[in-house]
Scaffold this motif. Structure first.
Motif, PDB file in Angstrom:
ATOM      1  N   UNK A   1     -38.178  67.514  30.672  1.00 15.95           N
ATOM      2  CA  UNK A   1     -37.992  68.514  29.618  1.00 15.95           C
ATOM      3  C   UNK A   1     -38.576  69.855  30.044  1.00 15.95           C
ATOM      4  N   UNK A   2     -39.711  69.842  30.747  1.00 10.14           N
ATOM      5  CA  UNK A   2     -40.340  71.114  31.122  1.00 10.14           C
ATOM      6  C   UNK A   2     -39.522  71.836  32.188  1.00 10.14           C
ATOM      7  N   UNK A   3     -38.797  71.083  33.017  1.00 16.28           N
ATOM      8  CA  UNK A   3     -37.937  71.716  34.021  1.00 16.28           C
ATOM      9  C   UNK A   3     -36.651  72.243  33.377  1.00 16.28           C
ATOM     10  N   UNK A   4     -36.156  71.532  32.376  1.00 12.62           N
ATOM     11  CA  UNK A   4     -34.883  71.936  31.763  1.00 12.62           C
ATOM     12  C   UNK A   4     -35.005  73.247  30.996  1.00 12.62           C
ATOM     13  N   UNK A   5     -36.133  73.470  30.375  1.00 12.47           N
ATOM     14  CA  UNK A   5     -36.394  74.689  29.583  1.00 12.47           C
ATOM     15  C   UNK A   5     -35.346  74.957  28.480  1.00 12.47           C
ATOM     16  N   UNK A   6     -34.077  75.137  28.890  1.00 11.32           N
ATOM     17  CA  UNK A   6     -33.086  75.560  27.889  1.00 11.32           C
ATOM     18  C   UNK A   6     -32.762  74.456  26.885  1.00 11.32           C
ATOM     19  N   UNK A   7     -31.827  74.724  26.039  1.00  9.98           N
ATOM     20  CA  UNK A   7     -31.474  73.796  24.961  1.00  9.98           C
ATOM     21  C   UNK A   7     -30.596  72.656  25.478  1.00  9.98           C
ATOM     22  N   UNK A   8     -31.169  71.825  26.317  1.00 13.65           N
ATOM     23  CA  UNK A   8     -30.387  70.710  26.855  1.00 13.65           C
ATOM     24  C   UNK A   8     -30.906  69.422  26.232  1.00 13.65           C
ATOM     25  N   UNK A   9     -30.001  68.642  25.674  1.00  7.89           N
ATOM     26  CA  UNK A   9     -30.389  67.386  25.048  1.00  7.89           C
ATOM     27  C   UNK A   9     -30.656  66.334  26.122  1.00  7.89           C
ATOM     28  N   UNK A  10     -31.767  65.637  26.004  1.00  4.81           N
ATOM     29  CA  UNK A  10     -32.057  64.527  26.915  1.00  4.81           C
ATOM     30  C   UNK A  10     -31.680  63.225  26.218  1.00  4.81           C
ATOM     31  N   UNK A  11     -30.803  62.445  26.839  1.00  2.34           N
ATOM     32  CA  UNK A  11     -30.397  61.162  26.261  1.00  2.34           C
ATOM     33  C   UNK A  11     -31.124  60.051  27.005  1.00  2.34           C
ATOM     34  N   UNK A  12     -31.986  59.373  26.271  1.00  2.00           N
ATOM     35  CA  UNK A  12     -32.836  58.327  26.821  1.00  2.00           C
ATOM     36  C   UNK A  12     -32.088  57.009  26.620  1.00  2.00           C
ATOM     37  N   UNK A  13     -31.679  56.382  27.723  1.00  5.77           N
ATOM     38  CA  UNK A  13     -30.840  55.191  27.549  1.00  5.77           C
ATOM     39  C   UNK A  13     -31.629  53.996  27.007  1.00  5.77           C
ATOM     40  N   UNK A  14     -32.951  54.013  27.164  1.00  7.64           N
ATOM     41  CA  UNK A  14     -33.751  52.925  26.596  1.00  7.64           C
ATOM     42  C   UNK A  14     -33.673  52.959  25.061  1.00  7.64           C
ATOM     43  N   UNK A  15     -33.898  54.136  24.489  1.00  4.09           N
ATOM     44  CA  UNK A  15     -33.841  54.267  23.018  1.00  4.09           C
ATOM     45  C   UNK A  15     -32.456  53.928  22.481  1.00  4.09           C
ATOM     46  N   UNK A  16     -31.435  54.392  23.183  1.00  5.80           N
ATOM     47  CA  UNK A  16     -30.084  54.147  22.690  1.00  5.80           C
ATOM     48  C   UNK A  16     -29.675  52.689  22.845  1.00  5.80           C
ATOM     49  N   UNK A  17     -30.199  52.044  23.862  1.00  5.60           N
ATOM     50  CA  UNK A  17     -29.973  50.612  24.013  1.00  5.60           C
ATOM     51  C   UNK A  17     -30.609  49.861  22.837  1.00  5.60           C
ATOM     52  N   UNK A  18     -31.832  50.269  22.466  1.00  3.12           N
ATOM     53  CA  UNK A  18     -32.510  49.617  21.340  1.00  3.12           C
ATOM     54  C   UNK A  18     -31.695  49.785  20.053  1.00  3.12           C
ATOM     55  N   UNK A  19     -31.112  50.969  19.846  1.00  8.78           N
ATOM     56  CA  UNK A  19     -30.281  51.190  18.650  1.00  8.78           C
ATOM     57  C   UNK A  19     -29.061  50.278  18.666  1.00  8.78           C
ATOM     58  N   UNK A  20     -28.470  50.099  19.838  1.00  6.81           N
ATOM     59  CA  UNK A  20     -27.301  49.221  19.944  1.00  6.81           C
ATOM     60  C   UNK A  20     -27.692  47.769  19.655  1.00  6.81           C
ATOM     61  N   UNK A  21     -28.892  47.379  20.074  1.00  2.00           N
ATOM     62  CA  UNK A  21     -29.361  46.016  19.787  1.00  2.00           C
ATOM     63  C   UNK A  21     -29.530  45.845  18.275  1.00  2.00           C
ATOM     64  N   UNK A  22     -30.113  46.843  17.620  1.00  2.00           N
ATOM     65  CA  UNK A  22     -30.312  46.777  16.163  1.00  2.00           C
ATOM     66  C   UNK A  22     -28.967  46.567  15.445  1.00  2.00           C
ATOM     67  N   UNK A  23     -27.996  47.358  15.840  1.00  2.00           N
ATOM     68  CA  UNK A  23     -26.667  47.272  15.236  1.00  2.00           C
ATOM     69  C   UNK A  23     -26.055  45.882  15.446  1.00  2.00           C
TER      70      UNK A  23
END
Lengths: 267, 267
Positions: free
Chosen positions: A196-218
């Protein structure tokens, strides 16, 4: 009705603990059984056939313990073995790639998405395929970052050198005006701050661990596989060979609590 | 009498090609058969029992091809499996550690010797033991440098970042006034230039690949196992899984010539 059988989570090593962390945060009532193949880590440089064979072995160990679902907390395995696992095992199988790709598409405004991962994941083109399957007009810029895993495993999470390497890896993606960056390796959530500190600008970081957990919940909801709301979820960690220093790095950085590690020797 | 059976050289991966290079330069008449266990690389994080088991498997493959001697071109295997290999196989077995330790003792004036290697090699204390077995008064300063192998495998042999990391790793050894530095990993000869530039002062670099080759030469003479002086030595390379980019890095940096790689799937 509730189902207290464990969710089986496996990875080629210890990196998949970022997925365990995301699962514990999102699903604190679930019992988790983690199996890391530290005897044969890393899978990245191995052929797809070898990776499939190893993945089936690990999944068999977890289903013998009555796992109600399998979570493939490894990009390499997700990219080459998901069809084989889904065919072979009667329980739901969730990987990290599709959930990450879907979250990236939901986040991106300009349809220019960057993907970083190990050499094997990038070479497989798995994220590119998953992204383009959902939106053929998306522009995907991928980059293999083979030094990030060793830097993370050395514990250099906030180090100058790590930041230099990240900057070098991300430069072409920034020039290509991505607005979304997929962390396509289960180790990388440990570097979210540095990235995030290297990206500086408004770039969204997609964390595949968190999104995997959401898919498991569903999936648990769809299949009525949730543990009871009052169940105090447990975490059991097994490895196929004794762990090195990275287990401490990951445990500390993720603030993950678990008891003794079980060592399971592969036959 | 001459003996054209091949010398069998094995390693957990591709790093052992630095030993092959040293053998070819010193013994151009010998036929060499190299076997790299790329399906299970790296051995460093694996337990001694696992490493021994794998080493015996590889040595069996080479002795089935009538290898007249076995060269263990891997510090991890040399540090934990040499006694088991020597006991099990009827041909001479040469590792990388003892030759390197002996060369270091011959080079050092102030008896302060630095050793760098992977985490596993340093943790094993193998160089320390080998050095102190020959001279109990020697002062050994060891340091694990886990980032060097990935930096080499990325091909960043002369890069700024590599130099920064080397500088950081070597600082405590320089402060401790070593006059000799042992490169205790078969990958490291590819960084000799970068390491020399960081050392600046009059510090001897002991390359365990070259010293291993000298030990092989001596053994061939003692056991009357030399190939004929007119034999045009061949080099055959086999791997247990397809190679990644590092094979090209090593081939280019070492200027090694060999034909097609044979892939041998482990059962």
């Amino acid at each position: 009705m509730s189902d207290e059988r464990p969710i089986g989570v496996f990875d080629s090593g210890i990196g998949g603990l970022t997925v365990v962390k995301a699962l514990r945060d999102l699903l604190p009532n679930e019992n988790l059984s983690y199996l890391g193949d530290t005897a044969r880590v890393p899978y990245g440089p191995k052929s797809p056939e070898t990776v499939q064979r190893y993945a089936i072995e690990l999944a068999e160990m977890l289903t013998k313990e009555k796992a109600k679902a399998l979570v493939v907390a490894c990009n390499t395995v997700s990219s080459v073995a998901l069809p084989a696992l889904t065919e072979k095992f009667p329980v739901p199988v969730i990987g990290v790639i599709e959930p990450g790709a879907r979250a990236a598409l939901a986040a991106s405004r300009n349809r220019r998405i960057g993907v970083i991962g190990t050499r094997a994941t990038i070479r497989s083109g798995a994220y590119e395929k998953a992204l383009q399957a959902e939106d053929p007009n998306v522009h995907v810029i991928s980059r293999a970052c083979p030094l990030l895993v060793p830097l993370i495993e050395e514990g250099l999470l906030g180090d100058d050198v790590t930041e230099q390497i990240i900057r070098r890896y991300l430069e072409p993606l920034l020039e290509d005006e991505i607005d979304t960056l997929v962390l396509g390796c289960t180790h990388y959530p440990l570097l979210t701050g540095a990235i995030a500190s290297v990206l500086r600008r408004q770039i969204m970081i997609v964390d595949s661990a968190q999104n995997c957990a959401r898919a498991v919940e569903q999936m648990l909801d769809q299949e009525s596989l949730r543990a009871a709301p009052l169940n105090n979820g447990s975490l059991h960690v097994a490895l196929t060979d004794s762990a090195d220093n990275f287990l401490n790095v990951a445990r500390d950085a993720l603030q993950l609590q678990f008891g003794d590690i079980e060592i399971r020797v592969l036959s």
